[in-house]
Design a protein around this motif. Structure first.
Motif, PDB file in Angstrom:
ATOM      1  N   UNK A 206      -7.986  41.414  35.761  1.00  0.00           N
ATOM      2  CA  UNK A 206      -7.432  40.097  36.037  1.00  0.00           C
ATOM      3  C   UNK A 206      -8.547  39.127  36.423  1.00  0.00           C
ATOM      4  N   UNK A 207      -8.542  37.942  35.786  1.00  0.00           N
ATOM      5  CA  UNK A 207      -9.534  36.929  36.141  1.00  0.00           C
ATOM      6  C   UNK A 207     -10.353  36.488  34.944  1.00  0.00           C
ATOM      7  N   UNK A 208     -11.602  36.067  35.161  1.00  0.00           N
ATOM      8  CA  UNK A 208     -12.462  35.624  34.059  1.00  0.00           C
ATOM      9  C   UNK A 208     -12.594  36.717  32.994  1.00  0.00           C
ATOM     10  N   UNK A 209     -12.557  36.332  31.716  1.00  0.00           N
ATOM     11  CA  UNK A 209     -12.572  37.324  30.635  1.00  0.00           C
ATOM     12  C   UNK A 209     -13.865  38.122  30.594  1.00  0.00           C
ATOM     13  N   UNK A 234     -10.986  37.807  22.185  1.00  0.00           N
ATOM     14  CA  UNK A 234     -11.583  36.542  21.753  1.00  0.00           C
ATOM     15  C   UNK A 234     -12.900  36.816  21.035  1.00  0.00           C
ATOM     16  N   UNK A 235     -13.242  35.984  20.056  1.00  0.00           N
ATOM     17  CA  UNK A 235     -14.352  36.281  19.150  1.00  0.00           C
ATOM     18  C   UNK A 235     -15.696  36.478  19.854  1.00  0.00           C
ATOM     19  N   UNK A 236     -16.060  35.543  20.723  1.00  0.00           N
ATOM     20  CA  UNK A 236     -17.343  35.680  21.405  1.00  0.00           C
ATOM     21  C   UNK A 236     -17.407  36.929  22.255  1.00  0.00           C
ATOM     22  N   UNK A 261      -9.194  38.448  17.577  1.00  0.00           N
ATOM     23  CA  UNK A 261      -7.832  37.957  17.362  1.00  0.00           C
ATOM     24  C   UNK A 261      -7.766  36.434  17.434  1.00  0.00           C
ATOM     25  N   UNK A 262      -8.756  35.826  18.080  1.00  0.00           N
ATOM     26  CA  UNK A 262      -8.780  34.373  18.213  1.00  0.00           C
ATOM     27  C   UNK A 262     -10.182  33.952  18.628  1.00  0.00           C
ATOM     28  N   UNK A 263     -10.406  32.636  18.636  1.00  0.00           N
ATOM     29  CA  UNK A 263     -11.717  32.117  19.027  1.00  0.00           C
ATOM     30  C   UNK A 263     -11.530  30.936  19.957  1.00  0.00           C
ATOM     31  N   UNK A 264     -12.303  30.926  21.021  1.00  0.00           N
ATOM     32  CA  UNK A 264     -12.220  29.878  22.022  1.00  0.00           C
ATOM     33  C   UNK A 264     -12.500  28.515  21.387  1.00  0.00           C
ATOM     34  N   UNK A 271     -10.189  29.095  12.857  1.00  0.00           N
ATOM     35  CA  UNK A 271     -10.635  30.463  13.144  1.00  0.00           C
ATOM     36  C   UNK A 271     -10.648  31.322  11.883  1.00  0.00           C
ATOM     37  N   UNK A 272      -9.575  31.246  11.092  1.00  0.00           N
ATOM     38  CA  UNK A 272      -9.499  32.045   9.870  1.00  0.00           C
ATOM     39  C   UNK A 272     -10.544  31.606   8.853  1.00  0.00           C
ATOM     40  N   UNK A 273     -10.759  30.297   8.718  1.00  0.00           N
ATOM     41  CA  UNK A 273     -11.759  29.798   7.775  1.00  0.00           C
ATOM     42  C   UNK A 273     -13.155  30.256   8.171  1.00  0.00           C
ATOM     43  N   UNK A 274     -13.432  30.308   9.469  1.00  0.00           N
ATOM     44  CA  UNK A 274     -14.759  30.694   9.940  1.00  0.00           C
ATOM     45  C   UNK A 274     -15.029  32.179   9.791  1.00  0.00           C
TER      46      UNK A 274
END
Length: 284
Positions: A206-209, A234-236, A261-264, A271-274
């Motif tokens: 729980x908290x910062x990723x 997240x991507x990064x 699954x996603x990007x900040x 996101x999909x194009x990248x």
């Protein structure tokens, strides 16, 4: 200047390319919705066109929702090719969601949607406003991961977006399975009860990723033979997790299901194009 003419085959001639086969859409009805936690909404979708979906048994099975702007006056199914050519500004957006449950007997499925406080996302707005009887077009399902009973141990790593896939994976495991699931959440109150084998530990981060990365880096991964890994976030963060798992711990790549699954700072279309660009790669 010397000019070289490259022959063009008939198949490559722009005016003679075969027509692209449209992807099949399953138009389903919102049957129910309920809050699973303060920021997670479960929606049940069903109907006769359930059979049009590529029902599969991957625990990360996913569908793509086609969400049109309510102001556009469109009704599913959509003629995507015509819209793309004639009214691209009216194209429904695509949002990808894990199938949390399949119910073949009732011809329905459930998806869990993370709600953001401001409901900025198209899917969050749609889910929050959805009412029984509303129609939604879906495409899919895709997928590629399933816990293997012969695996010596399982390691599942993810965030709120990956929670449905991790939950489905834990439910599908052999009762004698061993392992660890690490799930990051922004808010303590979004913890939920998950069914899992007694030998699989569940830890909420729980908290910062960044704490998820620190937790994984601190694991004792000296014994990786037979370890099956599921890692999606997240991507990064996923890029950094891959370095820890593959480069530092030496887990063979074929033992790992890993992707972002996603990007900040990106909506899904970006996101999909990248994914096809260097910035979207998670492999070094």
């Amino acid at each position: 200047m010397h000019t070289t003419t490259v022959p063009t085959t008939r198949a490559e001639t722009p005016t003679e390319r075969p027509a692209r086969k449209p992807k099949r859409q399953a138009v389903l009805e919102v049957q129910a919705k309920r809050r699973i936690s303060p920021h997670l909404l479960r929606i049940t979708l069903g109907g006769e066109l359930y059979s049009a979906l590529n029902r599969n048994h991957h625990t990360d099975a996913y569908v793509k929702l086609l969400i049109a702007d309510p102001a556009a006056g469109l009704h599913p199914p959509y003629d995507l090719d015509a819209l793309r050519e004639e009214s691209p500004e009216l194209m429904p957006v695509r949002r990808t969601y894990t199938v949390r449950h399949w119910n073949d007997q009732d011809q329905s499925l459930e998806i869990d949607v993370v709600l953001h406080g401001d409901n900025e996302g198209a899917a969050s707005r749609w889910a929050d406003a959805a009412q029984p009887g509303d129609l939604i077009a879906l495409m899919g399902a895709g997928g590629g991961y399933l816990p293997q009973s012969e695996s010596a141990a399982h390691l599942l790593i993810g965030d709120h977006a990956a929670l449905p896939a991790i939950a489905a994976s834990l439910e599908s495991m052999d009762p004698a399975a061993q392992g660890l699931a690490l799930i990051h959440l922004d808010h303590e109150e979004d913890r939920i009860e998950l069914t899992r084998p007694a030998g699989v530990e569940l830890h909420w981060v729980i908290g910062p990723r960044e704490q998820l990365l620190e937790t994984v880096a601190a694991l004792d991964l000296a014994e990786v033979e037979g370890l099956q890994v599921f890692c999606h976030a997240e991507r990064g963060l996923t890029k950094q997790l891959r370095r820890v798992l593959v480069k530092d711990a030496g887990i063979p790549r074929e033992q790992i299901s890993i992707s972002a699954y996603w990007a900040l700072g990106r909506v899904e279309d970006e996101f999909q194009a990248e994914k096809r660009e260097p910035v979207g790669a998670i492999d070094d």
